[in-house]
Design a protein around this motif. Structure first.
Motif, PDB file in Angstrom:
ATOM      1  N   LYS A 486       0.827  -1.208   0.000  1.00  0.00           N
ATOM      2  CA  LYS A 486       0.000   0.000   0.000  1.00  0.00           C
ATOM      3  C   LYS A 486       0.861   1.258   0.000  1.00  0.00           C
ATOM      4  N   LYS A 487       1.986   1.203   0.723  1.00  0.00           N
ATOM      5  CA  LYS A 487       2.884   2.361   0.761  1.00  0.00           C
ATOM      6  C   LYS A 487       3.498   2.602  -0.610  1.00  0.00           C
ATOM      7  N   VAL A 488       3.918   1.518  -1.284  1.00  0.00           N
ATOM      8  CA  VAL A 488       4.474   1.659  -2.637  1.00  0.00           C
ATOM      9  C   VAL A 488       3.423   2.223  -3.584  1.00  0.00           C
ATOM     10  N   ALA A 489       2.191   1.689  -3.499  1.00  0.00           N
ATOM     11  CA  ALA A 489       1.106   2.159  -4.374  1.00  0.00           C
ATOM     12  C   ALA A 489       0.807   3.630  -4.125  1.00  0.00           C
ATOM     13  N   LYS A 490       0.837   4.032  -2.866  1.00  0.00           N
ATOM     14  CA  LYS A 490       0.599   5.442  -2.524  1.00  0.00           C
ATOM     15  C   LYS A 490       1.695   6.324  -3.117  1.00  0.00           C
ATOM     16  N   ASN A 491       2.942   5.863  -3.026  1.00  0.00           N
ATOM     17  CA  ASN A 491       4.046   6.628  -3.607  1.00  0.00           C
ATOM     18  C   ASN A 491       3.899   6.759  -5.116  1.00  0.00           C
ATOM     19  N   ILE A 492       3.441   5.693  -5.767  1.00  0.00           N
ATOM     20  CA  ILE A 492       3.254   5.731  -7.216  1.00  0.00           C
ATOM     21  C   ILE A 492       2.296   6.857  -7.586  1.00  0.00           C
ATOM     22  N   GLY A 505      -5.584   6.554 -14.867  1.00  0.00           N
ATOM     23  CA  GLY A 505      -5.758   6.789 -16.288  1.00  0.00           C
ATOM     24  C   GLY A 505      -6.927   6.032 -16.873  1.00  0.00           C
ATOM     25  N   GLU A 506      -7.260   4.843 -16.271  1.00  0.00           N
ATOM     26  CA  GLU A 506      -8.327   4.050 -16.851  1.00  0.00           C
ATOM     27  C   GLU A 506      -9.044   3.123 -15.872  1.00  0.00           C
ATOM     28  N   HIS A 507      -8.524   2.935 -14.660  1.00  0.00           N
ATOM     29  CA  HIS A 507      -9.190   2.048 -13.716  1.00  0.00           C
ATOM     30  C   HIS A 507     -10.375   2.714 -13.016  1.00  0.00           C
ATOM     31  N   GLY A 508     -10.360   4.024 -12.921  1.00  0.00           N
ATOM     32  CA  GLY A 508     -11.399   4.741 -12.195  1.00  0.00           C
ATOM     33  C   GLY A 508     -10.998   4.993 -10.752  1.00  0.00           C
ATOM     34  N   VAL A 509     -11.781   5.839 -10.076  1.00  0.00           N
ATOM     35  CA  VAL A 509     -11.500   6.222  -8.693  1.00  0.00           C
ATOM     36  C   VAL A 509     -12.090   5.212  -7.719  1.00  0.00           C
ATOM     37  N   GLY A 510     -13.357   4.820  -7.957  1.00  0.00           N
ATOM     38  CA  GLY A 510     -14.024   3.880  -7.070  1.00  0.00           C
ATOM     39  C   GLY A 510     -14.012   4.362  -5.636  1.00  0.00           C
ATOM     40  N   ALA A 511     -13.795   3.414  -4.714  1.00  0.00           N
ATOM     41  CA  ALA A 511     -13.634   3.759  -3.305  1.00  0.00           C
ATOM     42  C   ALA A 511     -12.169   3.743  -2.905  1.00  0.00           C
ATOM     43  N   GLY A 512     -11.300   3.255  -3.791  1.00  0.00           N
ATOM     44  CA  GLY A 512      -9.896   3.087  -3.453  1.00  0.00           C
ATOM     45  C   GLY A 512      -9.040   4.314  -3.631  1.00  0.00           C
ATOM     46  N   LYS A 513      -9.500   5.305  -4.409  1.00  0.00           N
ATOM     47  CA  LYS A 513      -8.661   6.470  -4.690  1.00  0.00           C
ATOM     48  C   LYS A 513      -9.365   7.788  -4.369  1.00  0.00           C
ATOM     49  N   LEU A 514     -10.224   7.762  -3.364  1.00  0.00           N
ATOM     50  CA  LEU A 514     -10.979   8.956  -2.984  1.00  0.00           C
ATOM     51  C   LEU A 514     -10.058  10.118  -2.611  1.00  0.00           C
ATOM     52  N   ASP A 515      -9.126   9.862  -1.699  1.00  0.00           N
ATOM     53  CA  ASP A 515      -8.242  10.934  -1.235  1.00  0.00           C
ATOM     54  C   ASP A 515      -7.313  11.411  -2.345  1.00  0.00           C
ATOM     55  N   GLY A 545     -20.409   6.496  -1.828  1.00  0.00           N
ATOM     56  CA  GLY A 545     -19.083   6.144  -1.332  1.00  0.00           C
ATOM     57  C   GLY A 545     -18.046   5.991  -2.423  1.00  0.00           C
ATOM     58  N   LYS A 546     -18.398   6.391  -3.650  1.00  0.00           N
ATOM     59  CA  LYS A 546     -17.460   6.276  -4.770  1.00  0.00           C
ATOM     60  C   LYS A 546     -17.117   7.679  -5.313  1.00  0.00           C
ATOM     61  N   ILE A 547     -15.931   7.813  -5.823  1.00  0.00           N
ATOM     62  CA  ILE A 547     -15.357   9.027  -6.420  1.00  0.00           C
ATOM     63  C   ILE A 547     -15.089  10.095  -5.357  1.00  0.00           C
ATOM     64  N   PHE A 548     -16.065  10.380  -4.511  1.00  0.00           N
ATOM     65  CA  PHE A 548     -15.848  11.312  -3.399  1.00  0.00           C
ATOM     66  C   PHE A 548     -16.801  10.945  -2.272  1.00  0.00           C
ATOM     67  N   THR A 549     -16.419  11.326  -1.062  1.00  0.00           N
ATOM     68  CA  THR A 549     -17.276  11.200   0.115  1.00  0.00           C
ATOM     69  C   THR A 549     -17.152  12.492   0.909  1.00  0.00           C
ATOM     70  N   LYS A 550     -18.025  12.677   1.866  1.00  0.00           N
ATOM     71  CA  LYS A 550     -17.925  13.882   2.688  1.00  0.00           C
ATOM     72  C   LYS A 550     -16.586  13.906   3.438  1.00  0.00           C
ATOM     73  N   GLU A 551     -16.078  12.699   3.799  1.00  0.00           N
ATOM     74  CA  GLU A 551     -14.797  12.642   4.500  1.00  0.00           C
ATOM     75  C   GLU A 551     -13.649  13.065   3.594  1.00  0.00           C
ATOM     76  N   SER A 552     -13.656  12.601   2.341  1.00  0.00           N
ATOM     77  CA  SER A 552     -12.555  12.956   1.438  1.00  0.00           C
ATOM     78  C   SER A 552     -12.576  14.439   1.101  1.00  0.00           C
ATOM     79  N   ILE A 553     -13.786  15.010   0.964  1.00  0.00           N
ATOM     80  CA  ILE A 553     -13.882  16.446   0.679  1.00  0.00           C
ATOM     81  C   ILE A 553     -13.459  17.266   1.888  1.00  0.00           C
ATOM     82  N   GLN A 554     -13.945  16.881   3.084  1.00  0.00           N
ATOM     83  CA  GLN A 554     -13.608  17.625   4.287  1.00  0.00           C
ATOM     84  C   GLN A 554     -12.114  17.553   4.579  1.00  0.00           C
ATOM     85  N   ARG A 555     -11.520  16.380   4.344  1.00  0.00           N
ATOM     86  CA  ARG A 555     -10.080  16.236   4.537  1.00  0.00           C
ATOM     87  C   ARG A 555      -9.331  17.234   3.672  1.00  0.00           C
TER      88      ARG A 555
END
Length: 565
Positions: A486-492, A505-515, A545-555
């Motif tokens: 996860k740390k390597v993926a975050k650095n990428i 580029g093509e996988h989408g944001v989903g719930a995994g890339k909100l921040d 809970g996909k693309i954005f959430t209130k938590e990701s926006i508030q953060r």
């Protein structure tokens, strides 16, 4: 007859009137009509200063009513209250109504069925919550009826077609109803003369191409993501694939959509002409929205002419930078390559070691090209590419002279993931992530990623659609390695963003890339997306809970507020 002198007089009078209006509204008359457009455009952008300039103007009383005390509402909705959703109790109330629409077999609460539709071993993100039920509609009208029932009982709705997405795009974060389009897998109409066709969402892109071939149309659908992907999911993630460098991503191939909104309203985004300047581009609003704005039930897609000839070539290079520089030079030279893929030295070693291909390759950073066109044009493309590759140290440029050799060369790209998995430690899983950067910066990202992987002592490789700057990392891990991965993926991702790239580029944001999305675009840009979302889906029932959430926006708001201090 209307004379030129009269026309000039009218224009002069209108200009005087407009200047008076600009002056009365507090805007400079010298800026003319472009000033308000500039303010509006700035409010849409992520730049905070421009937004507040626009907001200060909107907060003024309307010119026509100087005594007005009410202010215009903000362009961006900042009410981040969490919605309340219906649960098991509300589903039990809705169940008879759903069965009336779909019959007994059209609604499933089987535990295995729920797990299949709420969890994926391939995904970078999974949650503990599963959907309450799975429903299987057969038509747009049934989807509309389902949406009306869910809207009534405030049950979340999650669209599902191929289930091959990688970022938790169909996870049931708030329970609700999973709408599986498996029964909506019909190719409704093919129009060879117009070079388009209309399909339902569960049609696979490979199945569509087989059908087009069987009809002898001489046409094909050009977008080529994973082999199990379905058209509905491809629209919702605006996916791409190896052909993107020549034909563009999914959004470029959508002519129109039939969409069911959260309250059951059925809309069609446009008619069938390839071009239109009639109103907003609704295709692009829904395409890439990951089912958060509507449920796609029919898609009309653009088709391409099958090239007279297609062949492939491969060439190895001393370094990753030599390989990417070659790809850039090929694109800049105007060579219309069908595809150009990069695989690093680790990936090439894995291909050789796993033995899934008949051919052995040099274990160096390698480019794979696909060329298409007329016979003469393909020969010309090959020769141009060979010469450019030589300039960057390639010594073994090979191209296929027949279909057998073509298959042997391209098999390395097709077997890339399976080769890695065959050599990974026992019980390993694969973590696959993607980012995209400007082509000139791709080598920097690949090299930084390779260093991170080596330093972390985990097994992984770098590959990508180098022709459009889209980069993928495939990392094998066991449960004990998960945090390091996860740390390597975050650095990428953050290395990509630092290089003016995008988190996906093509996988989408989903719930995994909100921040990551919030950090890429800023709170105001994400706020605009949410404002559009609330306009179409005020109860946030569609794939919450996909693309954005209130938590990701508030953060992100908190980060930006700290930066201003």
């Amino acid at each position: 007859m209307f004379s030129r002198q009269a026309a000039r007089a009218v224009c002069r009078d209108r200009r005087i009137l407009l200047n008076k209006r600009w002056a009365s509204s507090g805007l400079s008359s010298s800026s003319g009509g472009s000033s308000l457009g500039l303010v509006a455009a700035s409010s849409v952008a992520a730049a905070g200063i421009s937004f507040y300039i626009a907001k200060s103007y909107y907060d003024k009383p309307a010119v026509s009513t100087p005594s007005a005390v009410t202010k215009r509402t903000e362009s961006i909705d900042r009410n981040l209250v969490q919605q309340e959703y219906g649960g098991k109790k509300e589903f039990d109330q809705a169940l008879p109504e759903l069965r009336k629409v779909l019959g007994e077999d059209g609604v499933s609460t089987d535990e295995e069925d729920l797990k299949t539709h709420g969890y994926s071993e391939w995904s970078t993100y999974n949650c503990e919550t599963l959907p309450i039920a799975i429903v299987y509609p057969n038509s747009t009208e049934e989807v509309s009826a389902i949406a009306k029932v869910c809207h009534k009982y405030k049950l979340p709705m999650i669209g599902y077609s191929g289930g091959s997405s990688l970022e938790g795009n169909f996870s049931a974060n708030f329970g609700g109803i999973c709408i599986d389009f498996a029964n909506m897998d019909k190719i409704l109409e093919v129009r060879p003369d117009d070079m388009d066709c209309t399909v339902q969402p569960a049609v696979g892109w490979m199945d569509l191409n087989k059908h087009l071939d069987s009809l002898g149309t001489g046409l094909f659908f050009a977008v080529d993501p994973g082999p199990t992907a379905k058209i509905g999911g491809m629209v919702n993630t605006s996916c791409s694939g190896t052909n993107c460098v020549r034909y563009g991503p999914m959004r470029n191939h959508v002519i129109n959509l039939t969409v069911v909104l959260a309250d059951g309203t059925i809309v069609k985004t446009k008619q069938r002409p390839k071009k239109s300047s009639a109103g907003y581009n609704l295709n692009h609003i829904f395409c890439g929205s990951e089912g958060t704005l509507g449920l796609v039930t029919e898609v009309t897609v653009k088709l391409e002419v099958v090239p007279q000839r297609t062949t492939v070539a491969t060439c190895a290079f001393p370094t990753v930078r030599d390989a990417t520089s070659t790809a850039i030079d090929v694109i800049k030279a105007g060579v219309p390559v069908h595809a150009v893929e990069l695989m690093d030295d680790v990936q090439m070693w894995a291909v050789n070691e796993a033995g899934y291909t008949a051919k052995k390759f040099e274990e160096k950073p390698t480019l794979f090209f696909k060329f298409s066109g007329t016979n003469a044009y393909v020969d010309e493309q090959i020769e141009q590419t060979r010469e450019l590759a030589k300039k960057h140290g390639s010594t073994n440029f090979e191209f296929a002279s027949n279909k057998k050799e073509e298959h042997q060369i391209w098999a390395a790209r097709k077997e890339a993931l399976w080769s890695l998995m065959a050599l990974a430690p026992k019980d390993s899983k694969v973590y696959s992530t993607d980012v995209a950067v400007p082509m000139s910066k791709l080598a920097d990202l690949v090299l930084a990623t390779k260093k991170d992987i080596v330093d972390s002592k985990i097994f992984g490789s770098a590959l990508g659609h180098v022709g459009d700057g889209n980069f993928h990392a495939s990392i094998m891990y066991t449960d004990e390695d998960k945090e390091r991965v996860k740390k390597v993926a975050k650095n990428i991702v953050y290395n990509g963003l630092a290089l003016e790239g995008t988190c996906t580029g093509e996988h989408g944001v989903g719930a995994g890339k909100l921040d990551y999305l919030a950090d890429e675009l800023g709170a105001d840009a994400i706020g605009i997306m949410r404002t559009i979302k609330l306009a179409l889906d005020p109860h946030e029932l569609l794939n919450p809970g996909k693309i954005f959430t209130k938590e990701s926006i508030q953060r992100r708001i908190d980060i930006e507020n700290r930066q201003k201090k």
